[in-house]
Motif scaffolding. Sequence first.
Motif, PDB file in Angstrom:
ATOM      1  N   THR A  85      15.395  85.855 -41.401  1.00 49.57           N
ATOM      2  CA  THR A  85      15.321  84.632 -40.407  1.00 49.57           C
ATOM      3  C   THR A  85      16.307  83.806 -41.202  1.00 49.57           C
ATOM      4  O   THR A  85      16.567  83.414 -39.730  1.00 49.57           O
ATOM      5  CB  THR A  85      14.159  84.722 -40.389  1.00 49.57           C
ATOM      6  OG1 THR A  85      13.570  83.904 -41.588  1.00 49.57           O
ATOM      7  CG2 THR A  85      12.731  85.602 -39.927  1.00 49.57           C
ATOM      8  N   THR A 131       9.210  96.828 -34.532  1.00 51.94           N
ATOM      9  CA  THR A 131      11.052  96.120 -34.929  1.00 51.94           C
ATOM     10  C   THR A 131      10.313  94.385 -35.317  1.00 51.94           C
ATOM     11  O   THR A 131       9.329  94.554 -35.204  1.00 51.94           O
ATOM     12  CB  THR A 131      12.381  96.424 -34.715  1.00 51.94           C
ATOM     13  OG1 THR A 131      12.068  95.477 -33.684  1.00 51.94           O
ATOM     14  CG2 THR A 131      12.781  97.779 -34.340  1.00 51.94           C
ATOM     15  N   ARG A 149      12.432  91.944 -33.720  1.00 52.72           N
ATOM     16  CA  ARG A 149      12.266  91.772 -32.524  1.00 52.72           C
ATOM     17  C   ARG A 149      11.005  92.382 -31.638  1.00 52.72           C
ATOM     18  O   ARG A 149      10.763  91.952 -30.840  1.00 52.72           O
ATOM     19  CB  ARG A 149      13.659  92.141 -32.588  1.00 52.72           C
ATOM     20  CG  ARG A 149      15.013  91.133 -33.198  1.00 52.72           C
ATOM     21  CD  ARG A 149      16.023  91.153 -32.601  1.00 52.72           C
ATOM     22  NE  ARG A 149      17.034  89.825 -32.965  1.00 52.72           N
ATOM     23  CZ  ARG A 149      17.266  89.814 -34.112  1.00 52.72           C
ATOM     24  NH1 ARG A 149      17.042  91.220 -35.084  1.00 52.72           N
ATOM     25  NH2 ARG A 149      18.214  89.615 -34.883  1.00 52.72           N
ATOM     26  N   ASN A 150      10.513  93.556 -32.343  1.00 51.75           N
ATOM     27  CA  ASN A 150       9.366  94.292 -31.502  1.00 51.75           C
ATOM     28  C   ASN A 150       8.579  94.474 -31.760  1.00 51.75           C
ATOM     29  O   ASN A 150       7.863  95.689 -31.892  1.00 51.75           O
ATOM     30  CB  ASN A 150      10.631  95.427 -30.592  1.00 51.75           C
ATOM     31  CG  ASN A 150       9.173  95.694 -29.492  1.00 51.75           C
ATOM     32  OD1 ASN A 150       8.646  95.150 -29.341  1.00 51.75           O
ATOM     33  ND2 ASN A 150       9.433  97.038 -28.865  1.00 51.75           N
TER      34      ASN A 150
END
Length: 188
Positions: free
Chosen positions: A48, A100, A102-103
């Motif tokens: 990140t 993931t 992001r999901n």
Amino acid sequence: MRVSTLIALTLSTASLWGMPIAPIHAVQQADGTVSFEKSPRLINVFTTFDHVGVWGAKYYFTLELPENAGEPLQKVTISQREGSETIRFRLDDTLAFTGTARNKGEQLPLQSVNRDDATKTVSVSFAEPISPGTTFTIGLQPQHNPYWGGVYLFGVTAFPAGEKPYGLYLGVGRLHFYRRTSCRWGFC
């Protein structure tokens, strides 16, 4: 006669007589060692925050266990293979979830998270084995990003469920950490 030859002959004979054949779901050796039929895949590795010395970063390792893996996944090891500095992790802050980074899907409960300082390896064991056909992500939180920039490599190995699992090396995840070269938003 080898066991694999005997099994093949038995299956061939059974299919000739029109007998239904149950699919073989995993590879098990004579000594009881269990391995995947189809390899899991390391899909993505990222952080990140990619600046040196940053606190609060997460390192995400996304893996895919294919439908035809033949065996559920029980454990993943992540070993630092290269880098100017040894990265220390907050093991109690490790998390895992389906999907993931992001999901994100549902959280996956962990049985244990351990570190072997001699080999720089973090072992993540799941409370319930992960079923074939699942994409999932492990999130590790470092105490801080390394103070020395450059490329850091992490070897990832997956282990099936079973008493004698055979680990399968999936490859290397690469993180690159950069020293800030300019000021942004007034911060240097």
